[in-house]
Design a protein around this motif. Structure first.
Motif, PDB file in Angstrom:
ATOM      1  N   MET A   1      11.089  -5.514   3.461  1.00  0.00           N
ATOM      2  CA  MET A   1      11.585  -6.296   2.336  1.00  0.00           C
ATOM      3  C   MET A   1      10.539  -7.326   1.917  1.00  0.00           C
ATOM      4  SD  MET A   1      15.059  -8.556   2.025  1.00  0.00           S
ATOM      5  CE  MET A   1      14.276  -9.999   2.717  1.00  0.00           C
ATOM      6  N   LEU A   2      10.513  -7.633   0.634  1.00  0.00           N
ATOM      7  CA  LEU A   2       9.537  -8.568   0.078  1.00  0.00           C
ATOM      8  C   LEU A   2       8.112  -8.093   0.404  1.00  0.00           C
ATOM      9  CD1 LEU A   2      11.448 -11.900   0.738  1.00  0.00           C
ATOM     10  CD2 LEU A   2      11.241 -10.664  -1.423  1.00  0.00           C
ATOM     11  N   HIS A   3       7.299  -8.960   0.991  1.00  0.00           N
ATOM     12  CA  HIS A   3       5.902  -8.603   1.209  1.00  0.00           C
ATOM     13  C   HIS A   3       5.713  -7.827   2.509  1.00  0.00           C
ATOM     14  CE1 HIS A   3       4.640 -12.209  -1.526  1.00  0.00           C
ATOM     15  NE2 HIS A   3       5.356 -11.299  -2.150  1.00  0.00           N
ATOM     16  N   ALA A   4       4.476  -7.369   2.726  1.00  0.00           N
ATOM     17  CA  ALA A   4       4.160  -6.590   3.926  1.00  0.00           C
ATOM     18  C   ALA A   4       4.454  -7.391   5.190  1.00  0.00           C
ATOM     19  CB  ALA A   4       2.694  -6.182   3.907  1.00  0.00           C
ATOM     20  N   THR A   6       2.765  -6.882   7.968  1.00  0.00           N
ATOM     21  CA  THR A   6       1.503  -6.991   8.698  1.00  0.00           C
ATOM     22  C   THR A   6       0.607  -8.023   8.031  1.00  0.00           C
ATOM     23  OG1 THR A   6       1.696  -4.640   9.208  1.00  0.00           O
ATOM     24  CG2 THR A   6      -0.434  -5.683   9.623  1.00  0.00           C
ATOM     25  N   SER A   7       0.009  -8.904   8.817  1.00  0.00           N
ATOM     26  CA  SER A   7      -0.859  -9.938   8.261  1.00  0.00           C
ATOM     27  C   SER A   7      -2.167  -9.332   7.764  1.00  0.00           C
ATOM     28  CB  SER A   7      -1.170 -10.991   9.328  1.00  0.00           C
ATOM     29  OG  SER A   7      -2.055 -10.457  10.301  1.00  0.00           O
ATOM     30  N   PRO A   8      -2.827  -9.996   6.808  1.00  0.00           N
ATOM     31  CA  PRO A   8      -4.131  -9.495   6.347  1.00  0.00           C
ATOM     32  C   PRO A   8      -5.134  -9.320   7.486  1.00  0.00           C
ATOM     33  CG  PRO A   8      -3.317 -11.127   4.814  1.00  0.00           C
ATOM     34  CD  PRO A   8      -2.368 -11.136   5.988  1.00  0.00           C
ATOM     35  N   ALA A   9      -5.147 -10.252   8.437  1.00  0.00           N
ATOM     36  CA  ALA A   9      -6.090 -10.150   9.560  1.00  0.00           C
ATOM     37  C   ALA A   9      -5.807  -8.911  10.395  1.00  0.00           C
ATOM     38  CB  ALA A   9      -6.019 -11.405  10.429  1.00  0.00           C
ATOM     39  N   MET A  82       1.862  -5.949  -0.790  1.00  0.00           N
ATOM     40  CA  MET A  82       3.078  -5.144  -0.768  1.00  0.00           C
ATOM     41  C   MET A  82       2.984  -3.925   0.139  1.00  0.00           C
ATOM     42  SD  MET A  82       5.059  -6.959  -2.496  1.00  0.00           S
ATOM     43  CE  MET A  82       6.465  -5.851  -2.446  1.00  0.00           C
ATOM     44  N   THR A  83       1.906  -3.775   0.868  1.00  0.00           N
ATOM     45  CA  THR A  83       1.762  -2.635   1.759  1.00  0.00           C
ATOM     46  C   THR A  83       1.227  -3.077   3.108  1.00  0.00           C
ATOM     47  OG1 THR A  83       0.567  -0.548   2.129  1.00  0.00           O
ATOM     48  CG2 THR A  83      -0.500  -2.153   0.707  1.00  0.00           C
ATOM     49  N   ASP A  84       1.649  -2.396   4.157  1.00  0.00           N
ATOM     50  CA  ASP A  84       1.124  -2.663   5.491  1.00  0.00           C
ATOM     51  C   ASP A  84      -0.213  -1.968   5.726  1.00  0.00           C
ATOM     52  OD1 ASP A  84       3.143  -4.360   6.727  1.00  0.00           O
ATOM     53  OD2 ASP A  84       4.481  -2.640   6.548  1.00  0.00           O
ATOM     54  N   LEU A  85      -0.655  -1.168   4.765  1.00  0.00           N
ATOM     55  CA  LEU A  85      -1.964  -0.543   4.869  1.00  0.00           C
ATOM     56  C   LEU A  85      -3.058  -1.520   4.444  1.00  0.00           C
ATOM     57  CD1 LEU A  85      -1.268   2.954   3.241  1.00  0.00           C
ATOM     58  CD2 LEU A  85      -1.430   2.423   5.676  1.00  0.00           C
ATOM     59  N   ALA A  86      -4.245  -1.334   4.976  1.00  0.00           N
ATOM     60  CA  ALA A  86      -5.402  -2.096   4.537  1.00  0.00           C
ATOM     61  C   ALA A  86      -5.792  -1.663   3.122  1.00  0.00           C
ATOM     62  CB  ALA A  86      -6.574  -1.875   5.488  1.00  0.00           C
ATOM     63  N   THR A  87      -6.226  -2.625   2.311  1.00  0.00           N
ATOM     64  CA  THR A  87      -6.599  -2.353   0.921  1.00  0.00           C
ATOM     65  C   THR A  87      -8.062  -2.704   0.692  1.00  0.00           C
ATOM     66  OG1 THR A  87      -4.341  -2.829   0.186  1.00  0.00           O
ATOM     67  CG2 THR A  87      -6.056  -2.842  -1.489  1.00  0.00           C
ATOM     68  N   LEU A  88      -8.793  -1.727   0.173  1.00  0.00           N
ATOM     69  CA  LEU A  88     -10.214  -1.895  -0.175  1.00  0.00           C
ATOM     70  C   LEU A  88     -10.323  -1.992  -1.688  1.00  0.00           C
ATOM     71  CD1 LEU A  88     -13.263  -1.698   0.843  1.00  0.00           C
ATOM     72  CD2 LEU A  88     -13.074   0.737   0.277  1.00  0.00           C
ATOM     73  N   VAL A  89     -11.087  -2.958  -2.185  1.00  0.00           N
ATOM     74  CA  VAL A  89     -11.172  -3.165  -3.625  1.00  0.00           C
ATOM     75  C   VAL A  89     -12.610  -3.032  -4.117  1.00  0.00           C
ATOM     76  CG1 VAL A  89     -11.417  -5.680  -3.414  1.00  0.00           C
ATOM     77  CG2 VAL A  89     -10.534  -4.701  -5.544  1.00  0.00           C
ATOM     78  N   ASP A  90     -12.737  -2.536  -5.329  1.00  0.00           N
ATOM     79  CA  ASP A  90     -14.010  -2.430  -6.037  1.00  0.00           C
ATOM     80  C   ASP A  90     -14.352  -3.795  -6.619  1.00  0.00           C
ATOM     81  OD1 ASP A  90     -16.072  -1.943  -7.812  1.00  0.00           O
ATOM     82  OD2 ASP A  90     -14.980  -0.476  -9.023  1.00  0.00           O
ATOM     83  N   ALA A  91     -15.385  -4.427  -6.088  1.00  0.00           N
ATOM     84  CA  ALA A  91     -15.811  -5.739  -6.581  1.00  0.00           C
ATOM     85  C   ALA A  91     -17.040  -5.643  -7.471  1.00  0.00           C
ATOM     86  CB  ALA A  91     -16.078  -6.689  -5.414  1.00  0.00           C
ATOM     87  N   ASP A  92     -17.366  -4.434  -7.939  1.00  0.00           N
ATOM     88  CA  ASP A  92     -18.518  -4.216  -8.819  1.00  0.00           C
ATOM     89  C   ASP A  92     -19.777  -4.850  -8.220  1.00  0.00           C
ATOM     90  OD1 ASP A  92     -17.233  -2.627 -10.688  1.00  0.00           O
ATOM     91  OD2 ASP A  92     -16.607  -4.317 -11.915  1.00  0.00           O
TER      92      ASP A  92
END
Length: 303
Positions: A1-4, A6-9, A82-92
């Motif tokens: 419910m609500l946010h993930a 799992t912590s970002p770390a 919103m996900t317990d998976l790790a997220t990788l982002v394109d930072a150009d």
């Protein structure tokens, strides 16, 4: 419910571990919003990717470096939380100069991202065939990666070095640039524009860090399978705009039907049902939470 939960770390630590130990390449489909990220997680993928091209398109802009670092961080953070998976982002390019790269890495950390890739394209980027992509010299590229590595506070934040020199300098130039970026501290190498599996194998042999492959439709290379890329030694695969293209293709066809037939009735079998959406959003947990709070009394008893 609500946010993930799992912590970002913790997400960053898990991504690091899986990248080092998984028997198959980690698969990161591109999410263009939080809902698609939840779907990616539910269907068993190992991570989520946020494409700069998808963010630009979702804002109604071409992928020509028009999005701001704040827009990228905000959208990527909305997805990551919103996900317990790790997220990788394109930072150009990390907004160009080393100090800008350092700041965007710290901002992305604060927004809950597990990593980002920084590329060696001239700033501002001009992505896509025919848009005049140009790369910077090796020293500038190395300085960007060094700045990203030095700026992160969490050592598990993944710094991915993307290089586009294949078009101008060939495979040998790609290998040379990849080695320099690894020397600057890159955790993963992302060689863009490789022509075949043999070229992936060459880059894998040349560096001692994981190699990432991008499988993007309508590009110059084949869409290799997970098995083929695994056999070539690739450790991570991103599918940048697949979901956005699917969604927009169906949306365009659906609007055409609505425009010509005057009703969406023929489209209903293709739609996600309200029940399926509720399940994906875990709507029942929100109802249960509200009921729990409604029955709480200050003396600790419940109705």
């Amino acid at each position: 419910m609500l946010h993930a939960r799992t912590s970002p770390a913790a997400k960053r630590a898990v991504l690091r571990e899986r990248l080092a130990t998984a028997e198959q390449p980690l698969r990161l489909p591109g999410a263009f919003n939080a809902l698609t990220a939840k779907l990616i997680e539910e269907l068993g993928f190992e991570g989520v990717y946020v494409s700069g091209a998808a963010i630009s398109a979702d804002l109604g802009l071409p992928d020509l470096g028009l999005t701001t670092p704040t827009e990228v961080a905000d959208r990527a953070g909305q997805i990551a939380r919103m996900t317990d998976l790790a997220t990788l982002v394109d930072a150009d390019t990390g907004d160009g100069e080393p100090m800008n790269v350092a700041r965007i890495v710290q901002v992305l950390e604060e927004h809950g991202l597990a990593g980002c890739h920084i590329e060696d394209q001239v700033h501002p980027v001009r992505c896509g065939p025919g848009n005049g992509e140009e790369t910077v010299d090796a020293t500038t590229a190395v300085h960007r990666i060094r700045a990203a590595v030095d700026a992160r506070r969490d050592g598990n934040f993944l710094v991915v070095a993307r290089t586009l020199v294949r078009a101008a300098s060939g495979l040998d130039g790609t290998v040379e640039r990849a080695r320099a970026l690894v020397g600057a501290g890159a955790d993963v190498v992302f060689p863009e524009g490789l022509r075949d599996l043999r070229e992936f194998e060459a880059v894998v042999r040349a560096v001692d860090v994981p190699v990432l492959a991008e499988m993007s439709e309508f590009g110059g290379s084949a869409l290799f399978t997970v098995r083929q890329l695994a056999d070539a030694g690739v450790r991570m695969i991103v599918y940048p705009v697949t979901l956005l293209r699917l969604a927009m293709g169906i949306a365009e066809r659906g609007l055409g039907v609505l425009a010509t037939q005057g009703t969406q009735a023929a489209l209903v079998p293709e739609m996600q049902t309200p029940a399926r959406l509720d399940a994906l959003l875990d709507a029942a947990a929100y109802t249960a939470f509200e009921e729990l709070i409604a029955t709480y009394r200050p003396d600790g008893t419940e109705e």
